[in-house]
Design an enzyme around this catalytic site. Structure first.
Site, PDB file in Angstrom:
ATOM      1  N   ARG A   1      21.338  12.015  -4.278  1.00 58.51           N
ATOM      2  CA  ARG A   1      22.007  10.902  -4.956  1.00 58.51           C
ATOM      3  C   ARG A   1      22.455   9.773  -3.787  1.00 58.51           C
ATOM      4  O   ARG A   1      22.670   8.509  -4.218  1.00 58.51           O
ATOM      5  CB  ARG A   1      23.548  11.322  -5.380  1.00 58.51           C
ATOM      6  CG  ARG A   1      23.421  12.300  -6.546  1.00 58.51           C
ATOM      7  CD  ARG A   1      24.769  12.668  -7.159  1.00 58.51           C
ATOM      8  NE  ARG A   1      25.461  13.755  -6.087  1.00 58.51           N
ATOM      9  CZ  ARG A   1      25.091  14.856  -5.903  1.00 58.51           C
ATOM     10  NH1 ARG A   1      24.320  15.513  -6.440  1.00 58.51           N
ATOM     11  NH2 ARG A   1      25.754  15.701  -4.865  1.00 58.51           N
TER      12      ARG A   1
ATOM     13  N   GLU B   1      28.104  26.692   4.216  1.00 59.45           N
ATOM     14  CA  GLU B   1      29.025  27.879   3.933  1.00 59.45           C
ATOM     15  C   GLU B   1      28.501  28.983   3.861  1.00 59.45           C
ATOM     16  O   GLU B   1      29.137  30.193   4.589  1.00 59.45           O
ATOM     17  CB  GLU B   1      29.739  27.751   2.576  1.00 59.45           C
ATOM     18  CG  GLU B   1      31.102  28.327   2.642  1.00 59.45           C
ATOM     19  CD  GLU B   1      31.833  28.102   1.317  1.00 59.45           C
ATOM     20  OE1 GLU B   1      32.977  29.035   1.092  1.00 59.45           O
ATOM     21  OE2 GLU B   1      31.304  27.274   0.321  1.00 59.45           O
TER      22      GLU B   1
END
Ligand code: AMP
Length: 180
Positions: free
Chosen positions: A68, A105
């Site tokens: 994006r 993560e």
């Protein structure tokens, strides 16, 4: 533009960004910018406001982060009369690359840039849609440094302030239009 006008313009843009709960996985509130991209006037204003702090600062290259980030970086590069350079996920760029790996993560990710895409001492503006933990932007700064160029700034459409991404970008010139 005065602070009030800026706030008003940013508020208008904020209303067009769609919140999608539990995408791509449970617990993530995804900031979907596709309705903003589809609105010509709002998209135009977004590009102008994201470029604004860096006008007249001698930016030579604008770096867009896959995927994006590309959509915002391309018009910002034209706005600043700078070249456009893509930073992509591992294995996507065709020519010789330089890499930076960063922690997610769960696990790791690797970003790459063409080794000849930035000259020494070029002034670079990094662009993405969302600043979350700052891991991605900080890896991109590492890529710029590896090529001997200078990070002049980082401009983000959205900043998730509660994730404190700025801490990973200490000492950098970071701008974001919309904060949550
Ligand atoms: P980070 O490395 O944690 O700062 O994550 C930044 C990258 O993840 C950006 O390229 C964003 O496009 C994407 N991202 C992170 N959180 C979100 C979110 N809530 N909505 C949309 N994109 C996100």
């Amino acid at each position: 533009m005065s602070e009030n006008n800026l706030t008003e313009a940013a508020e208008n843009i904020k209303k067009i960004i769609r919140n999608v709960p539990d995408f791509p996985k449970k617990g993530i509130l995804f900031k979907d910018i596709t309705p903003l991209l589809a609105d010509h006037a709002a998209f135009r204003e977004t590009v102008r406001l994201m470029a604004e702090p860096y006008r007249g600062r001698g930016i030579t290259k604008v770096l867009g982060i896959e995927a994006r980030g590309f959509l915002l970086a391309a018009p910002i590069a034209l706005e600043l009369r700078a070249g456009l350079v893509p930073v992509r996920k591992k294995g996507k760029l065709p020519y010789t690359t330089v890499s930076a790996t960063y922690e997610l993560e769960y696990g790791q990710d690797t970003l790459q840039i063409h080794e000849d895409s930035l000259g020494k001492n070029e002034k670079v503006l990094i662009v993405d849609d969302v600043l979350a933990t700052g891991g991605t932007a900080s890896a991109v700064c590492e890529l710029v440094n590896k090529l001997g160029a200078q990070v002049a700034g980082i401009t983000m459409l959205i900043e998730l302030e509660f994730l404190k991404g700025r801490n990973k970008l200490a000492g950098r010139d970071v701008h974001s239009l919309i904060k949550y």
